[in-house]
Motif scaffolding. Structure first.
Motif, mmCIF file in Angstrom:
data_model
loop_
_atom_site.group_PDB
_atom_site.id
_atom_site.type_symbol
_atom_site.label_atom_id
_atom_site.label_comp_id
_atom_site.label_asym_id
_atom_site.label_seq_id
_atom_site.Cartn_x
_atom_site.Cartn_y
_atom_site.Cartn_z
ATOM 1 N N ASN A 1 0.828 -1.219 0.000
ATOM 2 C CA ASN A 1 0.000 0.000 0.000
ATOM 3 C C ASN A 1 0.856 1.261 0.000
ATOM 4 N N HIS A 2 1.937 1.224 0.764
ATOM 5 C CA HIS A 2 2.833 2.377 0.845
ATOM 6 C C HIS A 2 3.478 2.649 -0.511
ATOM 7 N N LEU A 3 3.905 1.585 -1.172
ATOM 8 C CA LEU A 3 4.509 1.734 -2.500
ATOM 9 C C LEU A 3 3.497 2.305 -3.506
ATOM 10 N N ARG A 4 2.300 1.785 -3.463
ATOM 11 C CA ARG A 4 1.263 2.222 -4.408
ATOM 12 C C ARG A 4 0.900 3.700 -4.204
ATOM 13 N N ILE A 5 0.647 4.072 -2.962
ATOM 14 C CA ILE A 5 0.235 5.450 -2.686
ATOM 15 C C ILE A 5 1.380 6.413 -2.969
ATOM 16 N N ASN A 6 2.586 5.999 -2.625
ATOM 17 C CA ASN A 6 3.755 6.844 -2.905
ATOM 18 C C ASN A 6 3.916 7.049 -4.410
ATOM 19 N N TYR A 7 3.683 5.969 -5.152
ATOM 20 C CA TYR A 7 3.792 6.043 -6.615
ATOM 21 C C TYR A 7 2.772 7.035 -7.179
ATOM 22 N N ILE A 8 1.519 6.898 -6.744
ATOM 23 C CA ILE A 8 0.472 7.747 -7.328
ATOM 24 C C ILE A 8 0.654 9.201 -6.920
ATOM 25 N N ILE A 9 1.200 9.437 -5.722
ATOM 26 C CA ILE A 9 1.463 10.816 -5.284
ATOM 27 C C ILE A 9 2.550 11.435 -6.161
ATOM 28 N N ASN A 10 3.575 10.662 -6.459
ATOM 29 C CA ASN A 10 4.644 11.166 -7.342
ATOM 30 C C ASN A 10 4.096 11.482 -8.733
ATOM 31 N N GLN A 11 3.198 10.627 -9.202
ATOM 32 C CA GLN A 11 2.597 10.871 -10.515
ATOM 33 C C GLN A 11 1.748 12.149 -10.494
ATOM 34 N N LEU A 12 1.011 12.328 -9.420
ATOM 35 C CA LEU A 12 0.180 13.532 -9.287
ATOM 36 C C LEU A 12 1.040 14.790 -9.194
ATOM 37 N N LYS A 13 2.181 14.670 -8.534
ATOM 38 C CA LYS A 13 3.097 15.812 -8.411
ATOM 39 C C LYS A 13 3.743 16.155 -9.749
ATOM 40 N N ASN A 14 4.210 15.125 -10.421
ATOM 41 C CA ASN A 14 5.061 15.340 -11.603
ATOM 42 C C ASN A 14 4.311 15.280 -12.934
ATOM 43 N N GLU A 15 3.149 14.664 -12.933
ATOM 44 C CA GLU A 15 2.378 14.532 -14.175
ATOM 45 C C GLU A 15 0.989 15.151 -13.966
ATOM 46 N N PRO A 16 0.836 16.442 -14.251
ATOM 47 C CA PRO A 16 -0.434 17.140 -13.964
ATOM 48 C C PRO A 16 -1.677 16.500 -14.582
ATOM 49 N N GLN A 17 -1.490 15.760 -15.706
ATOM 50 C CA GLN A 17 -2.679 15.151 -16.320
ATOM 51 C C GLN A 17 -3.332 14.114 -15.406
ATOM 52 N N TYR A 18 -2.526 13.549 -14.498
ATOM 53 C CA TYR A 18 -3.067 12.564 -13.554
ATOM 54 C C TYR A 18 -4.138 13.186 -12.645
#
Length: 519
Positions: free
Chosen positions: A459-476
């Protein structure tokens, strides 16, 4: 013998009970017939109806009886009593929600108000009356609508012929719908007379005559008020035709009836008409005679009318003051409610601003530092396996050689780099099988080096991944929560949101909204 005695007493009781029965409908109709013949006789019957209706708690007949008493008072030119009885009828009808009673009372109020010159009040009452029976297509409904249409004529002047014609025709149409022939004919008399009068006003005498003929053909010898009314209106028609001698003839016939039976309201009208007719004939003696008689009549009832007007206006003033007080009370209530609403709204705004500030701080921290590690929790599945192992064999401490441990860590590194944690079907068993180790080794290494149980780790890996995507990829940030859940391998929107909030302290949508504001 015993049976005969019982039967005898039963018959006596039945006869007594039957004698006690009161035919309200029949008595009311009888009182109504008497009203146009002799109001005093009608009053006797009405008093009996009221007495019996009070005892039997029959508000419908009470309302109708008081209405008829109001009408009788109107015929006698007793405006104050007429309005008092109409008010009683209306109060009872409103309390019992009896629409026919309300319509009758409003109609009587409107008629009396018009005679007192209170045209605005009259119009309002008549419109209230019509509203009560507008959609009532029963016998009583048609009858009342016709009567109300007739009453509207009092409000109109000679110049308003079109409106008069409309109301007169509407009254006739309503009365013609009645199935009771006797009642239909009785009501049509007034409607035909009104139509004849209206046509005579605009000098359409040929058209007026058939209506007077119809009215005369329907009126009975004993229907004194209606007969007097017809004779008076025929006299008016002759007067408009410049035939004062014929007019006087009919006026005198009408006067004889109203004088005999005390129809004072009609008598005022007839004496005035006689004054004008004799003036046309240049008969000064009779002109003066009927002028004096008319003035005496007016004087005799002027005080009564003045009292009725004052009473009506006082009621209006009281009603206005009551409404004003109620308005003030409502205003105070509204002010208090508004203040309470402002306080609540202020509290909500304050709480919202505080929450937004808290969200911004949390998102800013995550943006800068990443997500904080969660506290280690025992995995229920691992505990279950441990218990099972203890029950089946002697528990021993798990010892992993440094070489094996390093291999496991390398395998986990590759697992993380390849984003395999987003696989929907990932499990402890699958990952252990991929790394070619047993699940106990895997759990031990994750606990030692990652400080998580297996589920926390994923869960930690998944949420961390999606947060990074939200930070770095605005389309997310434009993706729906369902899609973000699917990307990270969660089976549902709710499972993803629950874990996201558990780790970040924010719901995904709140996190994304705040992230948009600070980035």
């Amino acid at each position: 013998m015993k049976k005969k005695i019982i039967l005898f007493f039963f018959l006596i009781i039945s006869i007594f009970t039957f004698a006690q029965e009161f035919d309200f409908e029949g008595q009311y109709k009888y009182a109504r017939i008497l009203s146009s013949k002799n109001p005093d006789s009608s009053e006797i019957v009405l008093n009996k109806i009221i007495d019996s209706a009070w005892k039997r708690n029959l508000p419908e007949f009470l309302a109708k009886a008081y209405y008829l008493k109001s009408f009788n008072s109107y015929l006698r030119s007793d405006a104050e009593k007429s309005l008092d009885f109409a008010d009683k009828a209306l109060t009872i009808a409103i309390q019992s929600d009896y629409s026919i009673g309300k319509a009758l009372a409003y109609r009587m109020q409107g008629t009396q108000y018009a005679k007192l010159g209170l045209l605005k009040e009259s119009s309002a009452s008549l419109r209230n009356a019509l509203a009560e029976v507008k959609n009532n297509n029963t016998e009583e409904g048609h009858e009342l609508k016709g009567m109300i249409y007739n009453s509207f004529l009092i409000l109109l002047n000679k110049e308003q012929y079109k409106e008069k014609a409309y109301y007169s025709k509407s009254a006739i149409q309503e009365f013609q719908k009645l199935k009771n022939v006797s009642r239909r004919n009785e009501l049509l008399i007034s409607a035909y007379t009104n139509m004849g009068y209206n046509l005579s006003e605009v000098k359409k005498f040929r058209e007026a005559k058939p209506y007077f003929v119809k009215a005369l053909s329907l009126v009975g010898e004993n229907n004194y008020y209606l007969r007097a009314n017809i004779l008076n209106d025929i006299g008016f028609s002759f007067s408009k035709q410049n035939k004062p001698d014929s007019a006087v003839l009919y006026y005198q016939k009408s006067l004889a009836i109203v004088d005999r039976y005390g129809f004072n309201e009609k008598k005022i009208e007839v004496t005035k008409n006689l004054e004008e007719a004799y003036a046309q004939l240049h008969d000064d003696t009779n002109t003066k005679k009927y002028k004096i008689e008319n003035l005496k009549l007016k004087d005799s009832i002027a005080y009564n009318k003045a009292m009725a007007v004052n009473k009506t206006l006082s009621k209006k003033e009281e009603s206005f003051n009551q409404q004003l007080n109620e308005s003030h009370s409502v205003s105070k209530g509204l002010i208090i409610a508004c203040l309470a609403l402002i306080i609540i709204l202020g509290a909500v705004i304050f709480k919202t601003l505080r929450l937004r500030k808290k969200h911004k701080e949390a998102v800013s921290r995550i943006y800068r530092e990443g997500i904080s590690p969660v506290i280690y929790e025992e995995d229920p599945q691992e505990i279950s396996e441990d218990i099972q192992a203890k029950n089946t064999s002697t528990p021993t401490e798990i010892k992993i050689s440094p070489e094996v441990e390093e291999n496991i860590l390398q395998g986990l590194k590759i697992f993380e780099e390849n984003l395999e944690f987003n696989n929907k079907n990932i499990s402890r068993y699958n990952l252990a099988n991929t790394l070619d180790i047993n699940t106990k080794y895997l759990s031990t290494v994750i606990k030692k080096h990652k400080k998580f149980n297996f589920n926390q780790y994923i869960n930690h890996l998944r949420i961390n991944y999606i947060i990074n995507q939200l930070k770095n990829e605005p389309q997310y940030r434009k993706y729906k929560i369902n899609h973000l859940a699917e990307i990270t391998g969660y089976s549902s929107h709710s499972a993803f949101s629950l874990e996201f909030k558990k780790i970040t302290g924010l719901h995904p949508s709140a996190f994304i909204k705040t992230l948009d504001e600070i980035s």
